[in-house]
Design an enzyme around this catalytic site. Structure first.
Site, PDB file in Angstrom:
ATOM      1  N   TYR A   1      22.712  -4.914 -13.640  1.00 43.70           N
ATOM      2  CA  TYR A   1      21.330  -5.413 -13.688  1.00 43.70           C
ATOM      3  C   TYR A   1      21.117  -6.364 -14.866  1.00 43.70           C
ATOM      4  CZ  TYR A   1      20.270  -2.465  -9.765  1.00 43.70           C
ATOM      5  OH  TYR A   1      20.274  -1.921  -8.499  1.00 43.70           O
TER       6      TYR A   1
ATOM      7  N   GLN B   1       8.843  -6.665  -1.073  1.00 36.98           N
ATOM      8  CA  GLN B   1      10.058  -5.853  -1.123  1.00 36.98           C
ATOM      9  C   GLN B   1      11.036  -6.408  -2.157  1.00 36.98           C
ATOM     10  OE1 GLN B   1      11.409  -4.761   3.103  1.00 36.98           O
ATOM     11  NE2 GLN B   1       9.935  -6.395   3.489  1.00 36.98           N
ATOM     12  N   ASN B   2      10.702  -7.550  -2.743  1.00 35.58           N
ATOM     13  CA  ASN B   2      11.599  -8.208  -3.692  1.00 35.58           C
ATOM     14  C   ASN B   2      11.384  -7.670  -5.103  1.00 35.58           C
ATOM     15  OD1 ASN B   2      12.416  -9.767  -1.514  1.00 35.58           O
ATOM     16  ND2 ASN B   2      10.932 -11.378  -1.952  1.00 35.58           N
ATOM     17  N   VAL B   3      12.444  -7.662  -5.887  1.00 38.12           N
ATOM     18  CA  VAL B   3      12.359  -7.117  -7.247  1.00 38.12           C
ATOM     19  C   VAL B   3      12.150  -8.208  -8.294  1.00 38.12           C
ATOM     20  CG1 VAL B   3      13.712  -5.066  -6.668  1.00 38.12           C
ATOM     21  CG2 VAL B   3      14.892  -7.103  -7.527  1.00 38.12           C
ATOM     22  N   ASP B   4      12.134  -9.475  -7.866  1.00 37.61           N
ATOM     23  CA  ASP B   4      11.869 -10.561  -8.812  1.00 37.61           C
ATOM     24  C   ASP B   4      10.369 -10.646  -9.103  1.00 37.61           C
ATOM     25  OD1 ASP B   4      10.524 -12.468  -6.882  1.00 37.61           O
ATOM     26  OD2 ASP B   4      12.476 -12.322  -5.897  1.00 37.61           O
TER      27      ASP B   4
ATOM     28  N   HIS C   1       9.924  -2.041  -4.135  1.00 38.84           N
ATOM     29  CA  HIS C   1      11.288  -1.640  -4.492  1.00 38.84           C
ATOM     30  C   HIS C   1      11.579  -1.760  -5.981  1.00 38.84           C
ATOM     31  CE1 HIS C   1      12.411  -2.577  -0.045  1.00 38.84           C
ATOM     32  NE2 HIS C   1      11.926  -1.365  -0.191  1.00 38.84           N
TER      33      HIS C   1
ATOM     34  N   GLY D   1       9.423 -13.695   5.641  1.00 36.77           N
ATOM     35  CA  GLY D   1      10.806 -13.523   5.201  1.00 36.77           C
ATOM     36  C   GLY D   1      11.343 -12.118   5.289  1.00 36.77           C
ATOM     37  N   THR D   2      10.895 -11.359   6.274  1.00 37.75           N
ATOM     38  CA  THR D   2      11.452 -10.024   6.472  1.00 37.75           C
ATOM     39  C   THR D   2      11.635  -9.777   7.957  1.00 37.75           C
ATOM     40  OG1 THR D   2      11.102  -7.639   6.216  1.00 37.75           O
ATOM     41  CG2 THR D   2       9.126  -9.012   6.316  1.00 37.75           C
TER      42      THR D   2
END
Length: 230
Positions: free
Chosen positions: A53, A86-89, A104, A175-176
């Protein structure tokens, strides 16, 4: 003011150059997902996971929101908008979105490995200081771990996201593929008769009531924004 809820997945950030958990072959940046994105992987080798990470954060530094992110943020000029990602950015926040629910987790945060959700031990990292030395302890004495929902773990923010979906006057999916649960189930909370738009370059099995725009995030949002911002 009408309420829009926007559910975004990997395709939202791909145009900014970011890969995700869900890329092909069970690999994430050439690492097996089981080793870097599961609780078992963390227990087996916390040093490997911590360094993975650290590497991801360094890759994200300098990444910029794309036009799709910016157009989602611009909807706030006319609507009450909540983004469920759902993105971690943090590209939605960088683009100007003011209400973002991260299903997430968040790449730029670390937390207690004993109690992930205890805010007392959550630390937000900065671009200048984005690495964690393996073995660093949280305030409760446990190892600091990534503030990421690993595969197989519960999704604590799903209830808040479902509550937002129930209040939507317009629901947008970007985008999913709607294959990842529980996020994919959010569309079931949308009230009957509420318009649902889905932006994705590939056809998605999403039901007859969903209006699909078969384009990438930026081009699709340009088309939808022209309709919604009239």
């Amino acid at each position: 003011m009408k309420k829009i809820v926007v559910l975004t997945g990997a395709g939202m950030s791909v145009e900014s150059g970011l890969k995700t958990f869900r890329d092909a072959d069970g690999l994430w940046e050439n690492y097996p997902v089981a080793k870097v994105a599961t609780h078992e992987g963390w227990e087996a080798d916390p040093t490997l996971v911590t360094n993975f990470y650290n590497m991801l954060r360094k890759k994200c530094i300098g990444t910029q929101p794309n036009e799709g992110h910016r157009l989602v943020a611009k909807l706030e000029e006319k609507y009450d908008v909540t983004v469920v990602t759902q993105n971690v950015d943090n590209l939605h926040e960088m683009a100007g979105s003011s209400k973002v629910i991260h299903l997430h987790g968040e790449l730029m945060k670390v937390c207690s490995s004993r109690d992930v959700d205890d805010p007392r031990y959550q630390i937000t990292l900065t671009p200048e200081n984005c690495e964690v030395e393996p073995g660093t302890k949280a305030g409760d004495g446990s190892l600091l771990r990534p503030f990421i929902v690993f595969f197989g773990e519960g999704v604590p923010m799903i209830s808040a996201a479902a509550a937002e979906a129930m209040k939507a006057d317009i629901f947008i999916i970007i985008g999913t593929s709607l294959n990842v649960y529980p996020a994919a189930g959010l569309v079931q909370y949308v009230q009957p008769g509420v318009p649902i738009y889905l932006i994705d370059p590939k056809p998605v099995s999403a039901g007859a009531n969903v209006q699909q725009i078969q384009k990438g995030a930026s081009e699709g949002m340009k088309e939808l924004s022209a309709l919604l911002m009239k």
